[in-house]
Design a protein around this motif. Structure first.
Motif, mmCIF file in Angstrom:
data_model
loop_
_atom_site.group_PDB
_atom_site.id
_atom_site.type_symbol
_atom_site.label_atom_id
_atom_site.label_comp_id
_atom_site.label_asym_id
_atom_site.label_seq_id
_atom_site.Cartn_x
_atom_site.Cartn_y
_atom_site.Cartn_z
ATOM 1 N N VAL A 1 0.932 -1.141 0.235
ATOM 2 C CA VAL A 1 0.310 -0.197 -0.102
ATOM 3 C C VAL A 1 1.141 1.347 -0.561
ATOM 4 O O VAL A 1 1.478 1.335 0.606
ATOM 5 C CB VAL A 1 -0.875 -0.033 1.213
ATOM 6 N N PRO A 2 0.897 2.531 -1.131
ATOM 7 C CA PRO A 2 -0.069 2.476 -2.231
ATOM 8 C C PRO A 2 0.680 1.129 -3.082
ATOM 9 O O PRO A 2 1.557 0.727 -2.931
ATOM 10 C CB PRO A 2 0.242 3.508 -2.591
ATOM 11 N N GLY A 3 -0.473 0.836 -3.317
ATOM 12 C CA GLY A 3 0.435 0.141 -5.159
ATOM 13 C C GLY A 3 0.412 0.333 -6.307
ATOM 14 O O GLY A 3 1.442 1.338 -5.703
ATOM 15 N N LEU A 4 -0.155 -0.117 -7.714
ATOM 16 C CA LEU A 4 0.764 0.583 -8.730
ATOM 17 C C LEU A 4 -0.567 1.277 -9.036
ATOM 18 O O LEU A 4 -1.649 1.415 -9.200
ATOM 19 C CB LEU A 4 0.725 -0.489 -8.955
ATOM 20 N N ARG A 5 -0.260 2.556 -10.136
ATOM 21 C CA ARG A 5 -0.695 3.030 -10.613
ATOM 22 C C ARG A 5 -1.159 3.381 -11.845
ATOM 23 O O ARG A 5 -2.076 3.689 -12.607
ATOM 24 C CB ARG A 5 -0.200 5.024 -10.008
ATOM 25 N N ASP A 6 -0.439 2.009 -12.591
ATOM 26 C CA ASP A 6 -0.174 1.929 -13.469
ATOM 27 C C ASP A 6 -1.761 0.723 -13.572
ATOM 28 O O ASP A 6 -1.870 0.131 -13.838
ATOM 29 C CB ASP A 6 1.094 0.847 -13.814
ATOM 30 N N LYS A 7 -2.189 0.933 -14.165
ATOM 31 C CA LYS A 7 -4.055 0.053 -14.672
ATOM 32 C C LYS A 7 -4.342 -0.687 -15.261
ATOM 33 O O LYS A 7 -5.111 -0.764 -15.252
ATOM 34 C CB LYS A 7 -5.204 1.507 -14.917
ATOM 35 N N LYS A 8 -3.072 -0.497 -16.344
ATOM 36 C CA LYS A 8 -2.466 -1.376 -16.679
ATOM 37 C C LYS A 8 -1.587 -3.175 -16.134
ATOM 38 O O LYS A 8 -1.595 -4.185 -16.776
ATOM 39 C CB LYS A 8 -2.003 -2.112 -18.044
ATOM 40 N N ALA A 9 -1.669 -2.845 -15.290
ATOM 41 C CA ALA A 9 -1.396 -4.055 -15.210
ATOM 42 C C ALA A 9 -2.716 -5.214 -14.342
ATOM 43 O O ALA A 9 -3.635 -4.965 -13.862
ATOM 44 C CB ALA A 9 -0.899 -3.788 -12.611
ATOM 45 N N ASN A 10 -1.832 -6.784 -14.049
ATOM 46 C CA ASN A 10 -2.680 -7.500 -14.225
ATOM 47 C C ASN A 10 -2.780 -8.844 -13.001
ATOM 48 O O ASN A 10 -1.249 -8.414 -12.620
ATOM 49 C CB ASN A 10 -3.536 -8.148 -15.235
ATOM 50 N N ILE A 11 -3.471 -9.361 -12.459
ATOM 51 C CA ILE A 11 -3.232 -10.289 -11.595
ATOM 52 C C ILE A 11 -1.780 -11.101 -12.656
ATOM 53 O O ILE A 11 -2.662 -11.530 -13.606
ATOM 54 C CB ILE A 11 -4.299 -11.246 -11.146
ATOM 55 N N ASN A 12 -1.306 -11.893 -11.671
ATOM 56 C CA ASN A 12 0.204 -12.669 -12.378
ATOM 57 C C ASN A 12 0.978 -11.917 -12.781
ATOM 58 O O ASN A 12 2.255 -12.248 -13.288
ATOM 59 C CB ASN A 12 -0.208 -13.936 -13.684
ATOM 60 N N ASP A 13 0.516 -10.933 -12.826
ATOM 61 C CA ASP A 13 2.093 -9.603 -14.193
ATOM 62 C C ASP A 13 2.844 -9.900 -13.045
ATOM 63 O O ASP A 13 3.769 -9.568 -11.719
ATOM 64 C CB ASP A 13 1.907 -9.180 -14.133
ATOM 65 N N LYS A 14 4.414 -9.766 -13.427
ATOM 66 C CA LYS A 14 5.350 -10.034 -12.739
ATOM 67 C C LYS A 14 5.802 -8.052 -12.383
ATOM 68 O O LYS A 14 5.624 -7.145 -13.248
ATOM 69 C CB LYS A 14 6.770 -10.405 -13.847
#
Length: 70
Positions: free
Chosen positions: A10-23
């Motif tokens: 927290v906070p995490g990623l601000r990149d809205k392109k991030a998905n579950i299983n991304d490295k």
């Protein structure tokens, strides 16, 4: 830390392109880094992320940066 699930950054990623299983790469304030995988993402504005359960709070000190691997 969520026992049996993993560590929430927290906070995490601000990149809205991030998905579950991304490295991702976590870069600590001392310059050392480690790679892990996104296991979950919250739907709040911070986009907090859940990472592997083998990480602890001590592995990710305050001031660490989270980078999405291309």
């Amino acid at each position: 830390m969520i026992p049996g699930r993993g560590l929430i950054l927290v906070p995490g990623l601000r990149d809205k392109k991030a998905n579950i299983n991304d490295k991702i790469t976590i870069v600590r304030p001392d310059g050392s880094s480690m790679k892990t995988t996104i296991k979950g993402i919250t739907f709040n504005l911070n986009r907090d992320i859940l990472v592997d359960s083998n990480l602890t709070k001590g592995d990710v000190p305050i001031g660490s940066e989270v980078w999405l691997n291309p």
